[in-house]
Motif scaffolding. Structure first.
Motif, short mmCIF file in Angstrom:
data_model
loop_
_atom_site.label_atom_id
_atom_site.label_comp_id
_atom_site.label_asym_id
_atom_site.label_seq_id
_atom_site.Cartn_x
_atom_site.Cartn_y
_atom_site.Cartn_z
N GLY A 182 0.78 -1.22 0.00
CA GLY A 182 0.00 0.00 0.00
C GLY A 182 0.81 1.28 0.00
O GLY A 182 0.25 2.37 0.09
N ARG A 183 2.13 1.17 -0.11
CA ARG A 183 2.96 2.38 -0.02
C ARG A 183 3.15 3.09 -1.36
O ARG A 183 3.43 4.29 -1.40
N PHE A 184 3.02 2.36 -2.46
CA PHE A 184 3.26 2.92 -3.78
C PHE A 184 1.97 2.94 -4.58
O PHE A 184 1.09 2.08 -4.38
N THR A 185 1.86 3.89 -5.49
CA THR A 185 0.70 3.98 -6.37
C THR A 185 1.16 4.21 -7.80
O THR A 185 1.92 5.15 -8.05
N ILE A 186 0.69 3.38 -8.70
CA ILE A 186 0.99 3.56 -10.12
C ILE A 186 -0.21 4.22 -10.78
O ILE A 186 -1.36 3.91 -10.46
N SER A 187 0.08 5.14 -11.69
CA SER A 187 -1.01 5.82 -12.39
C SER A 187 -0.52 6.27 -13.76
O SER A 187 0.68 6.40 -13.98
N GLY A 188 -1.46 6.49 -14.65
CA GLY A 188 -1.12 6.94 -15.99
C GLY A 188 -1.78 8.26 -16.31
O GLY A 188 -2.88 8.53 -15.82
N ASP A 189 -1.11 9.08 -17.09
CA ASP A 189 -1.65 10.35 -17.55
C ASP A 189 -1.53 10.35 -19.08
O ASP A 189 -0.46 10.59 -19.61
N ASN A 190 -2.64 10.07 -19.74
CA ASN A 190 -2.59 9.97 -21.20
C ASN A 190 -2.25 11.31 -21.85
O ASN A 190 -1.59 11.35 -22.89
N ALA A 191 -2.70 12.39 -21.25
CA ALA A 191 -2.42 13.72 -21.82
C ALA A 191 -0.91 14.01 -21.82
O ALA A 191 -0.40 14.64 -22.74
N GLN A 192 -0.23 13.53 -20.78
CA GLN A 192 1.22 13.72 -20.67
C GLN A 192 1.99 12.55 -21.26
O GLN A 192 3.22 12.60 -21.33
N ASN A 193 1.27 11.49 -21.66
CA ASN A 193 1.91 10.28 -22.18
C ASN A 193 2.95 9.75 -21.20
O ASN A 193 4.07 9.37 -21.57
N THR A 194 2.54 9.72 -19.93
CA THR A 194 3.47 9.40 -18.85
C THR A 194 2.80 8.48 -17.85
O THR A 194 1.59 8.60 -17.59
N VAL A 195 3.58 7.57 -17.29
CA VAL A 195 3.12 6.72 -16.20
C VAL A 195 3.97 7.06 -14.97
O VAL A 195 5.19 7.21 -15.08
N TYR A 196 3.30 7.17 -13.83
CA TYR A 196 3.97 7.58 -12.60
C TYR A 196 4.00 6.44 -11.59
O TYR A 196 3.15 5.55 -11.59
N LEU A 197 4.98 6.52 -10.71
CA LEU A 197 5.01 5.67 -9.53
C LEU A 197 5.22 6.59 -8.32
O LEU A 197 6.29 7.17 -8.15
N GLN A 198 4.16 6.76 -7.56
CA GLN A 198 4.23 7.56 -6.34
C GLN A 198 4.68 6.65 -5.21
O GLN A 198 4.03 5.65 -4.92
N MET A 199 5.80 7.00 -4.60
CA MET A 199 6.36 6.21 -3.52
C MET A 199 6.20 6.98 -2.22
O MET A 199 6.75 8.07 -2.07
N THR A 200 5.42 6.44 -1.30
CA THR A 200 5.29 7.05 0.02
C THR A 200 5.89 6.08 1.05
O THR A 200 5.88 4.87 0.86
N SER A 201 6.41 6.65 2.11
CA SER A 201 7.05 5.87 3.17
C SER A 201 8.08 4.88 2.65
O SER A 201 8.08 3.71 3.05
N PRO A 202 8.97 5.33 1.76
CA PRO A 202 10.01 4.39 1.33
C PRO A 202 10.98 4.12 2.47
O PRO A 202 11.11 4.92 3.40
#
Length: 124
Positions: free
Chosen positions: A66-86
């Motif tokens: 539950g610490r990381f979240t993957i998401s996509g932004d089609n407008a930016q043509n980018t996929v993110y990995l949000q890392m919390t509490s690494p």
């Protein structure tokens, strides 16, 4: 053929947040299932998270907890990995990679195109 460029890595203290970005060019990233994988020194590359090309399926490795979240932004043509509490065990080179099936597979061998990686170092 798509090209992938990762960014957002660096040095972070344990508990701080990081957001990694995987910018795609050449083709739209929504044409692919995208994964984040990582490789620590002396260890094999491992799957971290993946998002299907429809965005309808997301998978995480058990160690994410539950610490990381993957998401996509089609407008930016980018996929993110949000890392919390690494923590220090998350120190690794993080890669994004793509494959053409509609399903998220949790093995790095399934992915056919890779970025160059971005180093994440977490200090305790």
């Amino acid at each position: 053929q798509v090209q992938l460029v990762e960014s957002g890595g660096g040095l972070a203290q344990a508990g701080a947040s990081l957001r990694l970005a995987c910018a795609a060019s050449g083709r739209t990233v929504s044409s692919y299932t995208v994964a984040w994988c990582r490789q620590a020194p002396g260890k094999e590359r491992e799957f971290v998270a993946g998002i299907s090309r429809s965005g309808g399926s997301i998978k995480y490795a058990a160690f994410v907890k539950g610490r990381f979240t993957i998401s996509g932004d089609n407008a930016q043509n980018t996929v993110y990995l949000q890392m919390t509490s690494p923590n220090s065990e998350d120190t690794a080179v993080y890669y994004c990679a793509v494959e053409t099936t509609a399903y998220v597979r949790n093995t790095p061998d399934a992915y056919i195109l890779w970025g160059q990686g971005t180093q994440v170092t977490v200090s305790s």
